[in-house]
Design a protein around this motif. Structure first.
Motif, mmCIF file in Angstrom:
data_model
loop_
_atom_site.group_PDB
_atom_site.id
_atom_site.type_symbol
_atom_site.label_atom_id
_atom_site.label_comp_id
_atom_site.label_asym_id
_atom_site.label_seq_id
_atom_site.Cartn_x
_atom_site.Cartn_y
_atom_site.Cartn_z
ATOM 1 N N ALA B 282 -9.512 11.928 9.993
ATOM 2 C CA ALA B 282 -8.901 10.866 9.190
ATOM 3 C C ALA B 282 -7.604 10.404 9.859
ATOM 4 C CB ALA B 282 -8.639 11.363 7.775
ATOM 5 N N LEU B 286 -6.696 6.732 11.332
ATOM 6 C CA LEU B 286 -5.514 5.950 10.966
ATOM 7 C C LEU B 286 -4.717 5.538 12.192
ATOM 8 C CD1 LEU B 286 -4.305 7.729 7.730
ATOM 9 C CD2 LEU B 286 -5.200 5.423 7.967
ATOM 10 N N VAL C 36 -5.878 -5.088 -1.054
ATOM 11 C CA VAL C 36 -6.666 -4.314 -1.990
ATOM 12 C C VAL C 36 -6.523 -2.864 -1.549
ATOM 13 C CG1 VAL C 36 -9.007 -3.864 -2.767
ATOM 14 C CG2 VAL C 36 -8.245 -6.198 -2.436
ATOM 15 N N PHE C 38 -7.336 0.682 -1.258
ATOM 16 C CA PHE C 38 -8.447 1.604 -1.478
ATOM 17 C C PHE C 38 -7.972 3.042 -1.697
ATOM 18 C CE2 PHE C 38 -10.954 -1.897 -0.045
ATOM 19 C CZ PHE C 38 -12.212 -1.683 -0.562
ATOM 20 N N TYR C 99 -7.377 -5.387 8.072
ATOM 21 C CA TYR C 99 -6.471 -4.299 8.409
ATOM 22 C C TYR C 99 -6.100 -3.502 7.169
ATOM 23 C CZ TYR C 99 -2.524 -1.588 9.946
ATOM 24 O OH TYR C 99 -1.699 -0.529 10.210
ATOM 25 N N VAL C 101 -7.725 -3.188 4.380
ATOM 26 C CA VAL C 101 -8.862 -2.401 3.897
ATOM 27 C C VAL C 101 -9.030 -1.138 4.728
ATOM 28 C CG1 VAL C 101 -11.360 -2.348 3.609
ATOM 29 C CG2 VAL C 101 -10.111 -4.398 2.997
ATOM 30 N N LEU C 102 -9.048 -1.303 6.052
ATOM 31 C CA LEU C 102 -9.275 -0.149 6.929
ATOM 32 C C LEU C 102 -8.166 0.888 6.783
ATOM 33 C CD1 LEU C 102 -10.634 -1.347 10.374
ATOM 34 C CD2 LEU C 102 -11.679 0.222 8.745
ATOM 35 N N ALA C 103 -6.914 0.401 6.750
ATOM 36 C CA ALA C 103 -5.796 1.339 6.687
ATOM 37 C C ALA C 103 -5.823 2.115 5.371
ATOM 38 C CB ALA C 103 -4.471 0.597 6.845
ATOM 39 N N PHE C 105 -8.344 2.507 3.300
ATOM 40 C CA PHE C 105 -9.565 3.309 3.239
ATOM 41 C C PHE C 105 -9.363 4.599 4.033
ATOM 42 C CE2 PHE C 105 -14.058 4.146 4.510
ATOM 43 C CZ PHE C 105 -14.603 4.219 3.245
ATOM 44 N N GLY C 106 -8.741 4.475 5.205
ATOM 45 C CA GLY C 106 -8.443 5.658 6.011
ATOM 46 C C GLY C 106 -7.521 6.612 5.266
ATOM 47 N N VAL C 107 -6.507 6.068 4.591
ATOM 48 C CA VAL C 107 -5.596 6.916 3.827
ATOM 49 C C VAL C 107 -6.364 7.650 2.729
ATOM 50 C CG1 VAL C 107 -3.644 6.918 2.229
ATOM 51 C CG2 VAL C 107 -3.549 5.540 4.293
ATOM 52 N N ILE C 109 -9.478 8.597 2.710
ATOM 53 C CA ILE C 109 -10.244 9.711 3.300
ATOM 54 C C ILE C 109 -9.303 10.864 3.635
ATOM 55 C CG2 ILE C 109 -11.740 10.419 5.197
ATOM 56 C CD1 ILE C 109 -12.599 7.572 5.503
ATOM 57 N N LEU C 110 -8.158 10.509 4.231
ATOM 58 C CA LEU C 110 -7.192 11.540 4.629
ATOM 59 C C LEU C 110 -6.726 12.332 3.406
ATOM 60 C CD1 LEU C 110 -5.345 12.746 6.848
ATOM 61 C CD2 LEU C 110 -3.624 11.118 6.114
#
Lengths: 238, 320, 300
Positions: B282, B286, C36, C38, C99, C101-103, C105-107, C109-110
């Motif tokens: 993850a 990022l 948005v 996530f 960007y 959404v991806l950022a 969404f990554g957070v 998951i993390l």
């Protein structure tokens, strides 16, 4: 003679606002028409309807006599109606040549080799030939405007709607664009040009259509229209 | 230019040789990891096609995997449909559903599309959990295997063929005029329409095609694993695929699938670290999103190119 | 039957208040940063755990878990904003929507995996704020639920007061409506992005702390509220705090009524999770870009 494109009773309503109000407009093959009017008078909305980007709320659009209101933009493009946008709209992360090939290959029965040859010819005409491998986003503002014109030319358009081709353009480029439009017009292409640069428009066109608050208030030869009291009143901002 | 082409061909040949002899170098455990990696590679490439090329930001790819797997699995289990036919049915169903999703999402873009497809995936997962009499629910659904015998070898080679075939097809597609239209729509829908591109048709096509490859991968993998659970279509699984494709490079089919293979192998290699490895990935995701949006592979390739360019600065080669 | 419906109704209202608190945070983030988020559900989850550990490790009284969770979620949000979201303010960043959404969404998951790692997958239950139950006739409601609803209402009232009656709130609103005009009147936008993201996170954290004693805490508890909050935000009108409050109550109520009336009780609970998802899908279909973000060609 049958007009190339004709609008009858064309209306566009956004919520409670009538942006275009029963507009009647007809353009003959080979004409070069200037469409002017104050901000918010409905010029761009009109172009958007005449090229399929907006569906009219009421009224008819006849393209070579054929009812076309509400058809998709691609259908207008396929029937040789080209346009540019007020704010240049390119495929920024694609190369100059690819930008040209999109319309070239979207045409039915097109071939890549032939489309590429045409694209290069147009790029040559526009003075962009050396830039074909660059991404569009790396072009200067002026080059982007030319490329957008070139992309419209790839449709081999009989009629071209140019939305503010002179906005934000330096005097040299302006003269260049005027020259290009004149050459293309001499080849037999029809133009409808929206701009605020009255001087440039007057150098180019013989016929002026003036809109104010969504309606057409004058339509005729440049010298007649520019002395029309209603036009002067509209521009005085009454 | 010819040198870079030759280099590419050499790289592909090398990758093919390694891929073909790989099963003879490793034990069964790593072979099964290899098969899983091939599966994820197809899914990641299909996501790259939809998101990286066509610009349709969807989180629904694993839902199509799950749809392909369950369709084929249930047809084989309950109706004794031959598995290849079942997989084909799943692929067709995915194409149709992809079209429908593409159609209802026509007016959505960016984050809204992402939201809608997340919701769609979750609804599908919840249906699979709830209708347990048919789907087995969370307990899983036992389905027949594709090949008889104990060996995983046939699965590996089939997976390799499927990945190669999918990449070849998708690669051909993105180089064709359809690929050009996909990218035009990604860059600017309004301008694409003005240029004569039938935007609606190509948005639907992008969804349908991407869904087909996901469904194919799902059918294949489902019959390899032999047991299906609704978790295949979970948000976490989608997150894994997104991480794979983004780390590799979401705007290149090859980079996305290499990303998938690398991540899958690293995940297994780091199995001893259990939960830590997911946290690690993850974080890598990022960092990639933040500092190298075109993926780590693209970043790597770029720096290699830069070194080369500096070396023969006298004869600057135009890259194709 | 009537009693059953009535207690479902009350439960729905309680949940509705919690949803409203989560959604109010999401809508503030959306209206100011135009993303948005996530990861909002995961901040909510973190809030639950922060509260639990503040009580368990620091020996704070149960009530103090809520401000502790809010503070920690506020700080965590600031950290996320500083490290990951700053490219959203730069004109050089391409495709900011993607960007964001991806950022985020990554957070998400993390944070989910980090929670699994640190807190484990077994559910934890923080101590009650207020033990026992309210029993009126046949209606039965735990005091924890009553408390959560009451506290939620208090938070929402404070929020509305803050947004509409204080200079900070007004400035925040101004930035939400137009970055350009805000900067013309001398408002430093970046400070307000930070404030909005932190405030949104604090609200999610409070909600997490409030539901802790009602449900248990688990690393995946943020998934469902996340989509529910999205449905609420879009239904209530993007960026509108009062809209989010009303829509939150509505969704909470409808969800519980859905469970009460679902013909097959064995499936009712799993399908209840799908309820807000379907609402979200329908809302997106009818109002595809919400009330904000239409990128149609402008009139002129």
């Amino acid at each position: 003679m049958q007009p190339l494109i004709e609008a009858r009773g064309l209306c566009k309503r956004f919520g409670g606002i009538l942006a275009v109000d029963h507009l009647a407009l007809s353009v003959q093959q080979g004409e070069l028409v200037g469409l002017i009017g104050p901000n918010g008078s409905g010029k761009t909305t009109t172009i958007n309807m005449l090229t399929g980007h907006l569906s009219p709320s009421a009224g008819e659009i006849l393209l070579r006599g054929e009812r076309s209101e509400g058809a998709a933009p691609s259908s207008f493009a396929a029937r040789r109606v080209g346009r540019t946008f007020q704010i240049t709209q390119l495929f920024s992360r694609m190369t100059v040549l690819e930008n040209m090939l999109v319309p070239g290959l979207a045409r039915p029965h097109s071939h890549r080799a032939e489309a590429t040859r045409q694209a290069r010819a147009h790029l040559e005409f526009l003075g962009l030939a050396k830039l074909e491998g660059l991404q569009a986003k790396n072009l200067s503002g002026g080059q982007q405007k030319l490329l957008e014109l070139g992309r419209a030319l790839m449709l081999d358009p009989e009629i071209l709607f140019l939305d503010e081709p002179f906005a934000g353009v330096n005097p040299f480029l302006r003269d260049e664009i005027i020259g290009l439009i004149q050459k293309l017009h001499a080849e037999g292409r029809t133009f409808v040009i929206v701009d605020h640069d009255i001087e440039a428009i007057q150098r180019l066109v013989k016929r002026l259509v003036v809109m104010a608050r969504g309606a057409k208030i004058a339509d005729g030869a440049v010298e007649d229209v520019s002395h029309d009291p209603e036009v002067l009143r509209a521009y005085a901002g009454v | 230019m010819t040198r870079s082409l030759a280099g590419q061909a050499a790289l592909i040949a090398l990758a093919a040789v390694v891929a073909v002899i790989f099963p003879h170098l490793v034990n069964n455990y790593w072979l099964s990891v290899g098969i899983t990696a091939l599966f994820y590679a197809i899914v990641a490439a299909s996501w790259a096609l939809l998101v990286g090329y066509a610009g349709q930001f969807s989180f629904g790819q694993m839902a199509f995997v799950s749809m392909g797997a369950y369709t084929s699995g249930m047809l084989a289990k309950y109706y004794d449909v031959p598995i290849p036919l079942g997989i084909a049915t799943g692929v067709v169903l995915c194409a149709i559903t992809g079209c429908v999703i593409g159609y209802v999402c026509l007016r959505m873009r960016g984050p809204y599309l992402a939201l809608f497809t997340v919701a769609f995936s979750e609804v599908l997962r919840i249906i699979l959990v709830s209708e347990a009499e048919v789907t087995g629910g969370n307990g899983g659904l036992q389905i027949p295997s594709l090949f008889r015998g104990r060996s995983d070898l046939p699965y590996y080679y089939l997976g390799l063929v499927l990945l190669g075939g999918s990449l070849a097809l998708m690669g051909w597609l993105v180089r064709s005029r359809w690929g050009l239209f996909f990218r035009a729509i990604r860059e600017n829908e309004e301008a694409a329409a003005a240029a004569g591109v039938k935007v609606v048709r190509f948005r639907l096509l992008a969804f349908a095609i991407a869904a087909m490859f996901a469904g194919l991968a799902g059918g294949f993998f489902g019959h390899y694993v032999g047991i299906l659970t609704p978790d295949i279509g979970s948000v976490d699984q989608m997150g894994l695929v997104v991480a794979m494709a983004v780390i590799g490079g979401p705007e290149s089919l090859i980079a996305a699938s290499i990303g998938a293979i690398l991540v899958e192998f690293l995940l297994e290699a780091l199995r001893a670290y259990e939960q830590w490895r997911l946290v690690l990935f993850a974080l890598v995701l990022l960092l990639t999103v933040r500092f190298a949006r075109n993926g780590l592979l693209a970043l790597g390739a770029d720096s290699v190119m830069r070194v080369f360019r500096r070396r023969d600065a006298a004869t600057p080669a135009r890259t194709a | 039957m009537l009693d059953y419906l009535l207690s479902q109704l009350l439960n729905g209202l309680v949940i509705g208040v919690i949803y409203a608190v989560i959604a109010a945070g999401l809508t503030i983030i959306f209206s100011i940063l135009k993303i948005v988020n996530f990861a909002h559900g995961e901040v909510f989850m973190a809030g639950g755990y922060f509260s639990y550990f503040a009580i368990a490790l620091l020996g704070l009284p149960a009530l103090m878990g809520i401000p502790a969770a809010m503070l920690l979620c506020f700080l965590m949000s600031l950290l996320i904003e500083r490290t990951l979201l700053t490219p959203l303010y730069s004109p050089k960043t391409e495709r900011k929507g993607d960007y964001g959404v991806l950022a985020t969404f990554g957070v998400s998951i993390l944070l989910r995996n980090l929670a699994l790692l640190v807190f484990g997958s077994y559910p934890l239950r923080p101590p009650s704020f207020w033990s026992g139950s309210l029993i009126v006739g046949a209606i039965y409601l735990t005091w924890d639920r009553v408390f959560a609803a009451g506290f939620g209402v208090l938070l929402l009232a404070l929020l509305v007061w803050f947004m509409y009656r204080t200079p900070w709130g007004e400035a925040l609103n101004a930035v939400g409506q137009s970055r350009e005009s805000a900067s013309i009147v001398g408002i430093d936008s970046t400070r307000f992005y930070r404030l909005a993201f932190g405030l949104g996170g604090a609200l999610a954290g409070a909600a997490g702390a409030l539901v802790g004693p009602i449900y248990s805490l688990s690393p995946s508890m943020g998934l469902a509220p996340d989509t529910q909050a999205f449905a609420i935000v879009i239904l209530g009108g993007m960026g509108s705090v009062p809209g989010a409050i009303i829509a939150g109550l509505l969704i909470g109520l409808c969800e519980n009524m859905f469970v009460a009336f679902f013909p097959d009780p064995s499936r009712a609970l799993t399908y209840a999770q799908a309820f807000s998802l379907v609402v979200l899908m329908i809302v997106l279909l009818v109002r595809p870009t919400g009330f904000f973000g239409r990128r149609h060609m402008a009139m002129e």
